[in-house]
Scaffold this active site. Structure first.
Site, PDB file in Angstrom:
ATOM      1  CD  GLU A  25      -2.745  -1.018   0.027  1.00 23.23           C
ATOM      2  OE1 GLU A  25      -3.139   0.033  -0.406  1.00 23.23           O
ATOM      3  OE2 GLU A  25      -3.331  -2.053  -0.523  1.00 23.23           O
ATOM      4  CG  HIS A  28      -0.949   0.993  -4.262  1.00 17.47           C
ATOM      5  ND1 HIS A  28      -0.905   0.631  -5.652  1.00 17.47           N
ATOM      6  CD2 HIS A  28      -1.433  -0.075  -3.716  1.00 17.47           C
ATOM      7  CE1 HIS A  28      -1.061  -0.497  -5.789  1.00 17.47           C
ATOM      8  NE2 HIS A  28      -1.558  -1.369  -4.596  1.00 17.47           N
TER       9      HIS A  28
END
Length: 217
Positions: A25, A28
């Site tokens: 994550e 990202h």
């Protein structure tokens, strides 16, 4: 990892799973920031502190139960990093790049865990080398599975964002309408065994490559 107690197996898998899902994550958010969207940074989600990314169910409960139940197949997820697509300089293209960042981070982590496993073979202390070698194997396993799983072109997985970036607007809109049903489709694939059939060949190939890299000469 036969021969280990449930507690030992949990301790071996804990760090690899935690970092696999959280750094996925973070990647990202980091790429989104580079492409013009600072949303994740403003919310403190570019931190390497795993606590900021833990999802009680996806990061703790589900992987923990799968380990303790000895399912032989482990996956999980962290809290998704928020992305404001309209902040991106080229939203369609950049969303595809942001999506690829997560699986890319898992590939990098698989290589790093292979290095850990390789280094463990040269340590003279078995009480350190053995857990590190097992942790390296777990790191390879979870990161390869997450990378391949997330590259599936099934909304909302990362692979679907990449596909959307290349589709014409009208087709992309129709394709995105699958997203509310994506989780149910994924659960159906798991329940019927079809997911294992789909993921099996690429996961086996990549794990074989990573384990060959981690062998001591």
């Amino acid at each position: 990892m036969s021969g280990l107690t449930s507690l030992q197996e949990f301790s071996i898998w804990a760090l690899p799973v935690l970092f696999a899902v959280t750094l996925h994550e973070v990647a990202h958010g980091w790429v989104a920031k580079r492409l013009g969207d600072p949303t994740a940074q403003r919310l403190g989600r570019l931190s390497l502190n795993p606590i900021k990314h833990i999802d009680p169910i996806g990061t703790v409960l589900i992987p923990g139960l799968m380990i303790l139940m000895g399912t032989g197949f482990i996956f999980g997820w962290a809290k998704p990093v928020p992305i404001t697509w309209s902040n991106l300089r080229n939203p369609r293209r950049d969303m595809a790049l942001v999506a690829l960042a997560g699986p890319g981070a898992n590939l990098l982590m698989a290589v790093l865990w292979a290095l850990v496993r390789w280094l463990a073979a040269y340590l003279p202390w078995g009480w350190v080398a053995t857990p590190l070698a097992l942790m390296g194997a777990a790191g390879i396993g979870i990161n390869v599975v997450l990378m391949v799983l997330n590259l599936l072109p099934l909304p909302p997985l990362d692979g679907s964002r990449v596909v959307t970036g290349f589709l014409p607007d009208r087709l992309a809109w129709r394709y995105s309408r699958i997203e509310p049903y994506g989780l149910w489709i994924l659960l159906l694939l798991v329940g019927t065994g079809a997911l294992g059939w789909i993921l099996g060949p690429p996961v086996s190939l990549l794990q074989k490559i990573m384990f060959s890299l981690s062998k001591a000469g």
